[in-house]
Scaffold this active site. Structure first.
Site, PDB file in Angstrom:
ATOM      1  N   LYS A  54       0.844  -1.208   0.000  1.00 26.88           N
ATOM      2  CA  LYS A  54       0.000   0.000   0.000  1.00 26.88           C
ATOM      3  C   LYS A  54       0.874   1.250   0.000  1.00 26.88           C
ATOM      4  CE  LYS A  54      -3.914  -2.255   2.235  1.00 26.88           C
ATOM      5  NZ  LYS A  54      -4.503  -2.685   3.502  1.00 26.88           N
ATOM      6  N   GLN A  98      -4.776  -1.246   9.660  1.00 20.48           N
ATOM      7  CA  GLN A  98      -4.697  -2.592   9.079  1.00 20.48           C
ATOM      8  C   GLN A  98      -5.324  -3.622  10.026  1.00 20.48           C
ATOM      9  OE1 GLN A  98      -3.426  -3.366   5.916  1.00 20.48           O
ATOM     10  NE2 GLN A  98      -4.237  -5.384   6.347  1.00 20.48           N
ATOM     11  N   ASP A 121     -11.190   2.999   4.169  1.00 15.31           N
ATOM     12  CA  ASP A 121     -11.595   1.590   4.088  1.00 15.31           C
ATOM     13  C   ASP A 121     -13.129   1.459   4.065  1.00 15.31           C
ATOM     14  OD1 ASP A 121      -9.747  -0.399   3.707  1.00 15.31           O
ATOM     15  OD2 ASP A 121      -9.213  -0.608   5.826  1.00 15.31           O
TER      16      ASP A 121
END
Ligand code: NAD
Length: 297
Positions: A54, A98, A121
């Site tokens: 990422k 994460q 997200d």
């Protein structure tokens, strides 16, 4: 029949290129560099790989990448303090924590502490509610990538029968909402569904998001249907070593389907591209600028 292969790797490259163009424009015309902060707690090897790629892709499209690596025993209070700091930082337009978090940390609490406008997200409860009611939101990256590929392949999805296998909060449920938003007739199947093969045989679009290697087989697929394989499973090869497979058995499904995404090279690359797309969208919204076309729903 042999299915058209939907090349997620190539499509993701075009999305990243588009994002890169918008980043350059934001810098030149407005003096703004979009910034993405990624928070990793602990040293889970798979999470470390995801965070690294990422960060790399974020820099490649010209955005600023801020990585926060915290010890596995980080307290909830310290993690929440970091999120509050990132929420308040105008250089940061997207925040990603994460998952999975270590078990002593409450994921829901942590995710819901992120400013929903920076929740790239799309897991914050406000974004879930906005998506569920068809309002502008931050859309979870994996389902967004699937929808982009479906729209690109089919044009309109209106009136198509879609079966989503899997009801997780990060893939199955948001995917179903997105398909509903595009006027599909949507069925969500799961581990308790009766006659799963019969349900899947009704589908013009099959989304396999189960986490079971090669569970969906060609015999379940209606001829000409589109199969989007979200699964990422590592299995042992008979000759030793491992290989990646999806939740659909590729060869038998590709023999019947009209179109199919491969694993690897399908949904996976689109997920990171959509994270970058969401960061641009968040940056434009934060600065009162028109958001780019085609990078969100
Ligand atoms: P999950 O474990 O949270 O959910 C799996 C779902 O499948 C559950 O809702 C369960 O009801 C359903 N299920 C389990 N067994 C079933 C069965 N026998 N029949 C029907 N349904 C069944 O998984 P998830 O997080 O949604 O991920 C699903 C898959 O997608 C995994 O392989 C994961 O690695 C992969 N994934 C890929 C990406 C990507 O970027 N490509 C992103 C997220 C997840």
């Amino acid at each position: 029949m042999s299915a058209t292969v939907i090349d997620g790797k190539a499509f993701a490259a075009t999305v990243r290129q588009k994002v890169g163009g918008h980043v350059a424009r934001l810098k030149e015309e407005h003096g703004i560099t979009p910034g993405l902060a990624v928070v990793l707690v602990g040293e889970d090897p798979a999470s470390q790989v995801y965070v690294r790629s990422k960060g790399k892709m974020t820099l490649e499209v010209g955005m600023a990448s801020y990585e926060h690596k915290l010890e596995i025993d980080t307290s909830e209070a310290d993690l929440l303090a970091l999120i509050a700091q990132l929420n308040a930082d105008p250089k940061i337009h997207g925040i990603l924590v994460q998952l999975p978090l270590p078990p002593h940390l409450d994921s829901d609490l942590v995710i819901n502490a992120i400013d929903p406008a920076k929740d790239v997200d799309g897991f914050h409860i406000s974004n879930v509610g906005l998506l569920g009611t068809g309002q502008k939101s931050m859309v979870p990256c994996t389902p967004l990538g699937c929808l982009m590929m479906l729209r690109d392949h089919h044009g309109s999805l209106s009136g198509m029968n879609a079966v989503v296998i899997g009801r997780s909060n990060i893939v199955g449920k948001p995917m179903a909402n997105l398909l509903l938003g595009d006027s599909c007739t949507v069925t969500i199947a799961h581990s308790r569904t009766k006659d799963l093969p019969g349900v899947v045989r009704q589908a013009d679009i099959v989304i396999a998001a189960v986490g079971r290697p090669e569970m969906v087989i060609g015999d379940w697929i209606k001829p000409g249907a589109t199969v989007i394989d979200v699964g990422i499973n590592r299995i042992d090869k008979p000759e030793g070593g491992t290989r990646l497979v999806g939740d659909a058995e590729y060869a038998s499904c590709a023999a019947v389907a009209g179109a199919i995404t491969p694993v690897p090279g399908g949904v996976g690359p689109m997920t990171i591209a959509c994270l970058l797309a969401n960061t641009i969208t968040a940056c434009c919204r934060a600065n009162g600028l028109a958001e780019p076309e085609g990078l969100t729903v």
